[in-house]
Every structure is written in C-alpha cells, then in structure tokens.
Write a protein that holds these residues in place. Structure first.
Motif, short mmCIF file in Angstrom:
data_model
loop_
_atom_site.label_atom_id
_atom_site.label_comp_id
_atom_site.label_asym_id
_atom_site.label_seq_id
_atom_site.Cartn_x
_atom_site.Cartn_y
_atom_site.Cartn_z
N UNK A 34 0.69 -1.37 -0.11
CA UNK A 34 -0.26 0.32 -0.59
C UNK A 34 0.47 1.09 0.20
N UNK A 35 1.98 1.06 1.17
CA UNK A 35 3.33 2.98 0.60
C UNK A 35 3.48 3.06 -1.00
N UNK A 36 3.93 1.60 -1.24
CA UNK A 36 4.34 1.78 -2.90
C UNK A 36 2.72 2.53 -3.83
N UNK A 37 2.10 2.18 -3.99
CA UNK A 37 0.69 2.29 -4.21
C UNK A 37 0.54 4.21 -3.66
N UNK A 38 0.57 4.64 -2.58
CA UNK A 38 0.68 5.83 -1.52
C UNK A 38 1.28 6.96 -2.37
N UNK A 39 2.92 6.42 -2.44
CA UNK A 39 3.72 7.03 -2.99
C UNK A 39 4.08 7.38 -5.20
N UNK A 40 3.18 6.57 -5.88
CA UNK A 40 3.38 6.68 -6.88
C UNK A 40 3.08 8.36 -7.86
N UNK A 41 3.76 8.06 -8.84
CA UNK A 41 3.88 9.66 -9.27
C UNK A 41 2.85 9.91 -10.34
N UNK A 42 2.63 10.62 -9.88
CA UNK A 42 0.64 11.16 -11.11
C UNK A 42 1.39 11.92 -11.62
N UNK A 43 2.54 12.75 -10.97
CA UNK A 43 2.99 13.82 -12.32
C UNK A 43 4.11 13.19 -13.75
N UNK A 44 4.48 11.88 -13.19
CA UNK A 44 5.13 11.12 -14.46
C UNK A 44 3.82 10.17 -14.85
N UNK A 45 2.86 9.88 -14.37
CA UNK A 45 2.17 9.42 -15.33
C UNK A 45 1.47 9.72 -15.73
#
Length: 322
Positions: free
Chosen positions: A274-285
């Motif tokens: 879950x921590x990896x998902x919370x830290x997802x880079x939406x800018x890069x997305x």
C-alpha cells in the motif's frame, strides 16, 4: 447521511472516470477516439436502474446486469462501463444482503452471490452482449456454442449444459474447457477471475484506497497504477497482445514509490504494498497517459477493477467530502 449500495455504485462509476490520470483510459482530462468523458457520466446515470434491481434482493443477478448495460448503452450511446457493471452488480447484491451496511461486503459474501447464480442469469448475461460491442477472446475449442457474441442464440446451449453465470465466468477465466488456456503467455480475463476467486483484486485495491489520503479521484488514479503494475491488463492483451500488456504493467510499476525500489511488475496484487501505491508519481503518470493514448494502449479491465475497488472503499467509509 447513510448512503445506499446503489448510491455508492453510481458514485464509484463517476469517481472512476474522474480519476486522473489513468494511463490509456478516458478521464476528466482526456477523451479517446469515439469515447468522451461525458459519455461515461451518461453511462453511470443510465445504469442506475440495473443497479437498483441488483439491490432489490429478488431480481436475478443476470437480469440486473443486462438492465444496467442496456440503460448504460441507451444513455451513453456506446459501451462505457460494461466491465464495471459486471463487477458492481454482484457487489451491490452482496451489500444488499448484509444485515447492516458493509457487514457482509467481504469476499465470502460476494462468492456466495456468484455461486447462487442460475442458468437464467447466464442467459440474461448473454443478452447483454446484444446491447453493445464488447472486445472478447474466442471461447475454448470445446465450447464454441457458448461464444458470448452469439447473444440470445446461445440460450439453448446454456440450458443444455445447465451452465450458470458463475460457470460461464469460470470458462472465461480459463478454468474450464479444453484448449490452450494453460499457455503461460496467455493473459486471463481478470474480471472473470474476480467472479470465481472471490474478488481478491477488488478488495486489495480497496485497502489501498482506504489507507491513502487526499481526493478520492487521486487515490483512484494511484490504485489504478497499482493494479496495472500487479498484472497485465486483459483488454490490452486482447487488442495489442500479451507482450504489450506485460510491458504496460512494467511501465506502471516504475511509477510506484515507497521506501525502497518500486515493486516488481507482474507479481500479483498481494505483492504490491500500500505504501508503494500511496507514493505513486501522478506527475509521471500524466506523461505515461499521453504515451499510452498515442500508442493506443487501453487498460480498460484495470479501470473496471478500480471502479469495483472504489465501491468497496465507499461501503467501508471512504468519503468524497473533505
């Protein structure tokens, strides 16, 4: 104010398409050729009667699904949320059967709904394919008479085989029939797998959403990336091939964060923290979203799962209010 399962299912449909960015899918910043954001809003409204039938506790699950699809198609003018509804209908039925809100919305409850489906539910499910065009794989060689693209014409074969809706899902998931579905390169139908496995992806992604912070649309976008990183998308595999589907998952996994390195792609939802998902880079997305649109990579099945996860999160207390 206490929300109903139908309210939450409708809201989940709206939140899913509003979540931005979801690389390769329609969102509030992007349309695709022949698919506009507003059509998904219309589809969510049009599907409501089917969701109400799912919640009434008496109408067959298959009939509720068919009515949701026909209403969606009538209002949107195209297929916007067929897969979302396929997952939402049994979830709504499981919620409606709970003694208290959310009390029975667990994998065991949805599994019971799936196991209680009938041949009539399967027949109604097939009729739903007459309302919209749906990208599907060919059936197993020994089940050509159960090709969903036959619509109502498949009813005699369904009745002869005494195939329930769950039986059909097992076949679609690659858990029945006699063909090449043991091929390790094949990407299975993830939505059908949810039906026969107790919705593990849906409930896992709901945990990610509930443990996250910020607007639900952002949390949905991050959960989408987690789901895509975990497993290759069925629709991408059907349209572009398994190799492209796996590469898309690897590109999504690279955007997840956390204390260490990004999680391994294609390792399954339980391997994505879950921590990896919370830290997802939406800018890069955002950049990946542009690339996927340019490359015609459309992870539509992952969007379906995101919608279902949003529904579970809403039933378990997630709020759109700040």
């Amino acid at each position: 104010m206490t929300s109903t399962p139908v309210d939450d299912a409708t809201l989940a449909l709206l939140l899913e398409v509003a979540g931005t960015p979801k690389p390769g899918n329609v969102d509030r910043h992007r349309d695709l050729d022949g698919l506009r954001f507003e059509a998904f809003l219309g589809g969510a409204v049009g599907a409501r009667e089917g969701l109400e039938l799912a919640a009434d506790g008496t109408t067959g699950v298959g009939r509720a699904f068919e009515r949701g699809v026909s209403g969606m198609a009538a209002r949107a003018g195209t297929n916007t949320q067929f897969g979302c509804l396929l997952l939402l209908v049994p979830l709504v039925r499981a919620s409606a059967e709970a003694e208290e809100p959310g009390g029975d919305l667990a994998p065991a409850g949805v599994e019971r709904v799936a196991r209680e489906t009938t041949v009539d539910d399967a027949v109604a499910f097939y009729r739903a394919f007459e309302h919209v065009d749906v990208a599907v794989a060919d059936p197993p060689a020994d089940a050509a008479d159960l090709d969903v693209r036959r619509g109502s014409d498949a009813a005699p074969a369904l009745r002869e085989r005494e195939a329930t809706l769950r039986d059909v899902m097992a076949l679609s998931a690659g858990l029945g029939g006699d063909d090449d579905r043991g091929d390790p390169d094949r990407v299975p139908d993830r939505n059908a797998r949810e039906w026969v496995e107790g919705f593990p992806r849906t409930f896992r992604a709901a945990e990610w959403i509930l443990s996250d912070e910020g607007p639900l649309t952002d949390r949905a976008a991050r959960a989408f990336l987690g789901l895509l990183a975990a497993e290759p998308d069925t629709l991408v595999a059907a349209n572009r091939g398994p190799e492209t589907a796996r590469e898309a998952s690897e590109r999504a996994a690279a955007l997840l964060g956390g204390a260490g390195a990004p999680p391994d792609a294609l390792a399954g939802v339980d391997a994505v923290d879950a921590a990896a998902v919370r830290a997802a880079d939406l800018g890069a997305a955002e950049e990946l979203a542009t690339a996927f649109v340019d490359e015609e990579i459309n992870p539509g099945t992952t969007a379906d799962l995101t919608c279902a996860a949003l529904y579970v999160a809403l039933r378990r207390g997630a709020e759109v209010a700040p």
